[in-house]
Design a protein around this motif. Sequence first.
Motif, PDB file in Angstrom:
ATOM      1  N   CYS A 180       0.857  -1.177   0.000  1.00 38.06           N
ATOM      2  CA  CYS A 180       0.000   0.000   0.000  1.00 38.06           C
ATOM      3  C   CYS A 180       0.897   1.232   0.000  1.00 38.06           C
ATOM      4  N   HIS A 181       0.679   2.116  -0.960  1.00 44.10           N
ATOM      5  CA  HIS A 181       1.400   3.389  -0.932  1.00 44.10           C
ATOM      6  C   HIS A 181       0.511   4.371  -0.175  1.00 44.10           C
ATOM      7  N   TYR A 182       0.996   4.809   0.987  1.00 44.23           N
ATOM      8  CA  TYR A 182       0.195   5.694   1.836  1.00 44.23           C
ATOM      9  C   TYR A 182       0.720   7.118   1.800  1.00 44.23           C
ATOM     10  N   LYS A 183      -0.180   8.019   2.115  1.00 47.12           N
ATOM     11  CA  LYS A 183       0.202   9.410   2.289  1.00 47.12           C
ATOM     12  C   LYS A 183      -0.643   9.961   3.439  1.00 47.12           C
ATOM     13  N   TYR A 184       0.027  10.263   4.550  1.00 48.97           N
ATOM     14  CA  TYR A 184      -0.660  10.793   5.726  1.00 48.97           C
ATOM     15  C   TYR A 184      -0.916  12.286   5.562  1.00 48.97           C
ATOM     16  N   GLU A 185      -1.828  12.799   6.368  1.00 50.15           N
ATOM     17  CA  GLU A 185      -2.137  14.227   6.330  1.00 50.15           C
ATOM     18  C   GLU A 185      -0.897  15.075   6.629  1.00 50.15           C
ATOM     19  N   SER A 186       0.041  14.515   7.378  1.00 50.80           N
ATOM     20  CA  SER A 186       1.273  15.218   7.733  1.00 50.80           C
ATOM     21  C   SER A 186       2.194  15.418   6.528  1.00 50.80           C
ATOM     22  N   GLY A 187       1.891  14.692   5.425  1.00 49.87           N
ATOM     23  CA  GLY A 187       2.743  14.769   4.245  1.00 49.87           C
ATOM     24  C   GLY A 187       3.674  13.574   4.135  1.00 49.87           C
ATOM     25  N   ARG A 188       3.863  12.844   5.232  1.00 50.60           N
ATOM     26  CA  ARG A 188       4.716  11.650   5.192  1.00 50.60           C
ATOM     27  C   ARG A 188       4.064  10.611   4.280  1.00 50.60           C
ATOM     28  N   GLU A 189       4.879   9.991   3.453  1.00 53.59           N
ATOM     29  CA  GLU A 189       4.358   8.945   2.584  1.00 53.59           C
ATOM     30  C   GLU A 189       5.376   7.847   2.418  1.00 53.59           C
ATOM     31  N   GLY A 190       4.911   6.706   1.961  1.00 55.46           N
ATOM     32  CA  GLY A 190       5.793   5.567   1.764  1.00 55.46           C
ATOM     33  C   GLY A 190       4.984   4.339   1.396  1.00 55.46           C
ATOM     34  N   ASP A 191       5.623   3.193   1.479  1.00 56.96           N
ATOM     35  CA  ASP A 191       4.978   1.923   1.170  1.00 56.96           C
ATOM     36  C   ASP A 191       4.998   1.042   2.405  1.00 56.96           C
ATOM     37  N   MET A 192       3.919   0.290   2.578  1.00 59.81           N
ATOM     38  CA  MET A 192       3.839  -0.640   3.702  1.00 59.81           C
ATOM     39  C   MET A 192       2.978  -1.822   3.272  1.00 59.81           C
ATOM     40  N   PRO A 193       3.134  -2.946   3.979  1.00 60.38           N
ATOM     41  CA  PRO A 193       2.248  -4.065   3.671  1.00 60.38           C
ATOM     42  C   PRO A 193       0.831  -3.757   4.162  1.00 60.38           C
ATOM     43  N   MET A 194      -0.162  -4.347   3.524  1.00 63.86           N
ATOM     44  CA  MET A 194      -1.555  -4.165   3.958  1.00 63.86           C
ATOM     45  C   MET A 194      -1.749  -4.737   5.366  1.00 63.86           C
ATOM     46  N   VAL A 195      -1.266  -5.945   5.580  1.00 61.80           N
ATOM     47  CA  VAL A 195      -1.248  -6.582   6.894  1.00 61.80           C
ATOM     48  C   VAL A 195       0.078  -7.314   7.002  1.00 61.80           C
ATOM     49  N   ALA A 196       0.530  -7.535   8.232  1.00 66.65           N
ATOM     50  CA  ALA A 196       1.831  -8.171   8.408  1.00 66.65           C
ATOM     51  C   ALA A 196       1.946  -8.756   9.809  1.00 66.65           C
ATOM     52  N   PHE A 197       2.998  -9.551   9.995  1.00 66.39           N
ATOM     53  CA  PHE A 197       3.332 -10.054  11.327  1.00 66.39           C
ATOM     54  C   PHE A 197       4.827 -10.288  11.404  1.00 66.39           C
ATOM     55  N   SER A 198       5.306 -10.402  12.635  1.00 70.35           N
ATOM     56  CA  SER A 198       6.712 -10.719  12.843  1.00 70.35           C
ATOM     57  C   SER A 198       6.850 -11.621  14.067  1.00 70.35           C
ATOM     58  N   PRO A 199       7.499 -12.772  13.903  1.00 72.56           N
ATOM     59  CA  PRO A 199       7.721 -13.652  15.047  1.00 72.56           C
ATOM     60  C   PRO A 199       8.913 -13.151  15.873  1.00 72.56           C
ATOM     61  N   ARG A 200       8.649 -12.249  16.787  1.00 73.41           N
ATOM     62  CA  ARG A 200       9.708 -11.696  17.638  1.00 73.41           C
ATOM     63  C   ARG A 200      10.050 -12.682  18.735  1.00 73.41           C
ATOM     64  N   LYS A 201      11.116 -12.407  19.470  1.00 74.23           N
ATOM     65  CA  LYS A 201      11.572 -13.338  20.494  1.00 74.23           C
ATOM     66  C   LYS A 201      10.515 -13.588  21.570  1.00 74.23           C
ATOM     67  N   ALA A 202       9.910 -12.526  22.089  1.00 72.73           N
ATOM     68  CA  ALA A 202       8.949 -12.675  23.183  1.00 72.73           C
ATOM     69  C   ALA A 202       7.555 -13.064  22.700  1.00 72.73           C
ATOM     70  N   GLU A 203       7.108 -12.453  21.595  1.00 66.92           N
ATOM     71  CA  GLU A 203       5.750 -12.664  21.106  1.00 66.92           C
ATOM     72  C   GLU A 203       5.713 -12.538  19.594  1.00 66.92           C
ATOM     73  N   ILE A 204       4.553 -12.864  19.046  1.00 67.86           N
ATOM     74  CA  ILE A 204       4.310 -12.599  17.632  1.00 67.86           C
ATOM     75  C   ILE A 204       3.646 -11.232  17.562  1.00 67.86           C
ATOM     76  N   THR A 205       4.202 -10.364  16.748  1.00 67.41           N
ATOM     77  CA  THR A 205       3.646  -9.024  16.569  1.00 67.41           C
ATOM     78  C   THR A 205       2.769  -9.022  15.326  1.00 67.41           C
ATOM     79  N   LEU A 206       1.520  -8.590  15.493  1.00 65.23           N
ATOM     80  CA  LEU A 206       0.589  -8.472  14.374  1.00 65.23           C
ATOM     81  C   LEU A 206       0.454  -7.001  14.007  1.00 65.23           C
ATOM     82  N   TYR A 207       0.607  -6.704  12.730  1.00 65.85           N
ATOM     83  CA  TYR A 207       0.439  -5.340  12.233  1.00 65.85           C
ATOM     84  C   TYR A 207      -0.873  -5.293  11.451  1.00 65.85           C
ATOM     85  N   LEU A 208      -1.919  -4.800  12.119  1.00 65.58           N
ATOM     86  CA  LEU A 208      -3.253  -4.754  11.532  1.00 65.58           C
ATOM     87  C   LEU A 208      -3.835  -3.372  11.804  1.00 65.58           C
ATOM     88  N   MET A 209      -3.562  -2.425  10.928  1.00 62.39           N
ATOM     89  CA  MET A 209      -4.060  -1.061  11.115  1.00 62.39           C
ATOM     90  C   MET A 209      -5.563  -1.040  10.823  1.00 62.39           C
TER      91      MET A 209
END
Length: 142
Positions: free
Chosen positions: A57-86
């Motif tokens: 997803c190419h995003y552009k925030y109201e602040s002007g910051r823009e970039g690319d990010m996955p639509m949804v994601a996760f990461s198996p970190r050492k302590a827990e699994i991190t879910l990225y679900l905006m």
Amino acid sequence: MAENKTKETTASVAEFLNAVADETKRKDSFRLVQIMEEQTGLEAKMWGPAIVGFGSCHYKYESGREGDMPMVAFSPRKAEITLYLMQDPVEKEKLLANFGKYKTGKGCIYVKKLQDIHEDVLREMITSAVGYLKTKYCASIS
């Protein structure tokens, strides 16, 4: 403007997940790939060295910051699994009420193992996150 450090790469998702030391976390990660691919219809890709993302997803925030990010994601970190679900904050709170055992941080959801959460609610959250990004932030989606 600072550039995003986390970008889509050509690294192997399977190789990354096979290197996860904890057996439960490794199995849960492969299951998350299956669930997220089924819910989004998108293939898992590595984003940076440690995030498994779906779609772009190419995003552009109201602040002007823009970039690319996955639509949804996760990461198996050492302590827990991190879910990225905006998601929409109101919708997110409704869904989290029936999610199971988790912690939240700055926009992330942390789970110890998939056995602690309700898969059907996770699936709803994934669908909700994709819909939210499409309508709220993403100028272009792939």
